[in-house]
Motif scaffolding. Structure first.
Motif, PDB file in Angstrom:
ATOM      1  N   LEU A  23      41.148  40.883  49.732  1.00  0.00           N
ATOM      2  CA  LEU A  23      39.901  41.114  49.588  1.00  0.00           C
ATOM      3  C   LEU A  23      39.794  42.692  49.241  1.00  0.00           C
ATOM      4  O   LEU A  23      38.835  42.917  48.339  1.00  0.00           O
ATOM      5  CB  LEU A  23      39.324  40.994  51.010  1.00  0.00           C
ATOM      6  N   ALA A  24      40.696  43.463  49.732  1.00  0.00           N
ATOM      7  CA  ALA A  24      40.416  44.942  49.039  1.00  0.00           C
ATOM      8  C   ALA A  24      40.820  45.040  47.688  1.00  0.00           C
ATOM      9  O   ALA A  24      39.964  45.733  47.191  1.00  0.00           O
ATOM     10  CB  ALA A  24      41.173  45.776  50.195  1.00  0.00           C
ATOM     11  N   THR A  25      41.858  44.511  47.254  1.00  0.00           N
ATOM     12  CA  THR A  25      42.103  44.614  45.868  1.00  0.00           C
ATOM     13  C   THR A  25      41.150  43.834  45.240  1.00  0.00           C
ATOM     14  O   THR A  25      40.818  44.174  43.791  1.00  0.00           O
ATOM     15  CB  THR A  25      43.429  44.230  45.737  1.00  0.00           C
ATOM     16  N   THR A  26      40.536  42.899  45.462  1.00  0.00           N
ATOM     17  CA  THR A  26      39.502  42.094  44.667  1.00  0.00           C
ATOM     18  C   THR A  26      38.263  42.766  44.535  1.00  0.00           C
ATOM     19  O   THR A  26      37.710  43.058  43.424  1.00  0.00           O
ATOM     20  CB  THR A  26      38.952  40.883  45.219  1.00  0.00           C
ATOM     21  N   ILE A  27      37.801  43.377  45.553  1.00  0.00           N
ATOM     22  CA  ILE A  27      36.621  44.401  45.652  1.00  0.00           C
ATOM     23  C   ILE A  27      37.054  45.374  44.473  1.00  0.00           C
ATOM     24  O   ILE A  27      36.402  46.134  43.605  1.00  0.00           O
ATOM     25  CB  ILE A  27      36.376  44.900  47.080  1.00  0.00           C
ATOM     26  N   PHE A  64      49.653  40.967  45.638  1.00  0.00           N
ATOM     27  CA  PHE A  64      48.417  41.645  45.976  1.00  0.00           C
ATOM     28  C   PHE A  64      47.249  41.719  45.253  1.00  0.00           C
ATOM     29  O   PHE A  64      46.154  42.296  45.617  1.00  0.00           O
ATOM     30  CB  PHE A  64      48.854  42.906  46.888  1.00  0.00           C
ATOM     31  N   TRP A  65      47.258  40.833  44.097  1.00  0.00           N
ATOM     32  CA  TRP A  65      46.201  40.900  43.283  1.00  0.00           C
ATOM     33  C   TRP A  65      45.938  39.518  42.674  1.00  0.00           C
ATOM     34  O   TRP A  65      46.738  38.778  42.578  1.00  0.00           O
ATOM     35  CB  TRP A  65      46.583  41.733  41.886  1.00  0.00           C
ATOM     36  N   ILE A  66      44.615  39.210  42.680  1.00  0.00           N
ATOM     37  CA  ILE A  66      44.303  37.749  42.225  1.00  0.00           C
ATOM     38  C   ILE A  66      43.986  37.936  40.657  1.00  0.00           C
ATOM     39  O   ILE A  66      42.928  38.745  40.443  1.00  0.00           O
ATOM     40  CB  ILE A  66      43.087  37.129  43.031  1.00  0.00           C
ATOM     41  N   ASP A  67      44.324  37.118  39.900  1.00  0.00           N
ATOM     42  CA  ASP A  67      44.123  37.179  38.559  1.00  0.00           C
ATOM     43  C   ASP A  67      42.876  36.140  38.517  1.00  0.00           C
ATOM     44  O   ASP A  67      42.666  35.065  38.879  1.00  0.00           O
ATOM     45  CB  ASP A  67      45.207  36.629  37.790  1.00  0.00           C
ATOM     46  N   GLY A  68      41.628  36.940  38.088  1.00  0.00           N
ATOM     47  CA  GLY A  68      40.378  36.213  38.020  1.00  0.00           C
ATOM     48  C   GLY A  68      39.442  36.858  38.839  1.00  0.00           C
ATOM     49  O   GLY A  68      38.410  36.569  38.852  1.00  0.00           O
TER      50      GLY A  68
END
Length: 223
Positions: A23-27, A64-68
Motif C-alpha cells: 500500500l505504501a509503495t503503491t501510494i 514490494f512494488w505492484i506493476d500497474g
C-alpha cells in the motif's frame, strides 16, 4: 470487533505486513512523475541485466512494488489466497513456497527470454525489460492451495489453476506467462510440505454449516 481484527491480523502476519508495504509503495507510485517511476521500477526489475549483476537485490525489492499501481485488487486476492495459505501452512512454510516460486520462476522466465534473444526472436533491448511484482509468488501459493481443498472439489480447483495459467502460455507465449505457469507448478510440487497440516477444507460442508448457522440466527430473531 477490535479483538476480532487483531486476531485476523495475527493469523497471517506476514501477508498483512506485506500488504501494508505494498500500500505504501503503491501510494508512492501515484506521487511520482512518470520518469521517476520508470527509474524506480527499472532499478528493481528482475530482468536479465539485473539478474546477472545483482540478483539478490532485485529478487527481494521487486516483491514490494505492484506493476500497474492498483492495490485493491491485489488486497482482495491476498485475502482470498495468501491469508488462508499462511494460516494453513504457517508463516515460514508459506514463505518458503512463495519465495521458491518467485525465485525459480523468475530465472525460468528470464532464461527463456535470454534464449529467445540469443536466437534472434526477441530484441536485445529486452535484457532491460521492466519486470516487478508479486505475481510469481502469488501463483506458487495458488498452486499449493490445491492440497488444502478436499476431493472431489480439489480437481475442480486444479482444473481452474491450469486453465488460468496454462491457456495464456498457449495463446501468447511470453516470458511472463511462462513464469506464471512455472510458479504454479512449483507450488504444486510442494505437496510434501502440506502433509499433516490438518483436515482438507470441504466447501460444501462449510456452506452447509453457514446455512445452518444462518437458520438458527433467524429462528432466534423470530422467537
Amino acid at each position: 470487533m477490535a479483538a476480532h481484527l487483531v486476531s485476523c491480523l495475527r493469523s497471517a502476519p506476514l501477508t498483512f505486513l506485506w500488504l501494508a508495504v505494498l500500500l505504501a509503495t503503491t501510494i508512492a507510485q501515484h506521487l511520482m512523475s512518470p520518469a521517476d517511476l520508470d527509474r524506480v521500477l527499472g532499478a528493481r526489475s528482475t530482468n536479465l541485466e539485473h539478474l546477472t549483476h545483482d540478483p539478490i537485490h532485485v529478487l527481494w525489492t521487486s516483491l514490494f512494488w505492484i506493476d500497474g499501481a492498483f492495490w485493491l485488487p491485489w488486497a482482495v486476492a491476498f485475502c482470498i489466497f495468501h491469508v488462508p495459505a499462511e494460516r494453513w501452512l504457517g508463516s515460514w512454510r508459506w514463505l518458503l513456497v512463495g519465495a521458491s516460486a518467485h525465485i525459480i520462476a523468475t530465472f525460468v522466465s528470464q532464461g527463456v527470454l535470454g534464449l529467445a534473444i540469443h536466437e534472434g526472436v526477441r530484441s536485445a533491448d529486452m535484457i532491460h525489460v521492466q519486470d516487478v511484482g508479486v505475481s510469481y509468488f502469488f501463483a506458487g501459493v495458488v498452486g499449493v492451495l490445491t492440497y488444502r481443498i478436499a476431493r472431489p472439489w480439489r480437481w475442480i480447483y486444479l482444473a481452474g489453476v491450469f486453465i488460468y495459467y496454462a491457456v495464456p502460455v498457449i495463446t501468447d507465449l511470453s516470458f511472463t506467462n511462462i513464469g506464471h505457469l512455472s510458479a504454479a507448478l512449483i507450488g504444486l510440487a510442494w505437496y510434501p510440505i502440506t502433509r499433516g497440516r490438518g483436515e482438507a477444507w470441504d466447501p460444501v460442508a462449510s456452506a452447509r454449516r453457514l446455512r445452518e448457522r444462518w437458520t438458527r440466527g433467524r429462528q432466534r430473531v423470530t422467537d
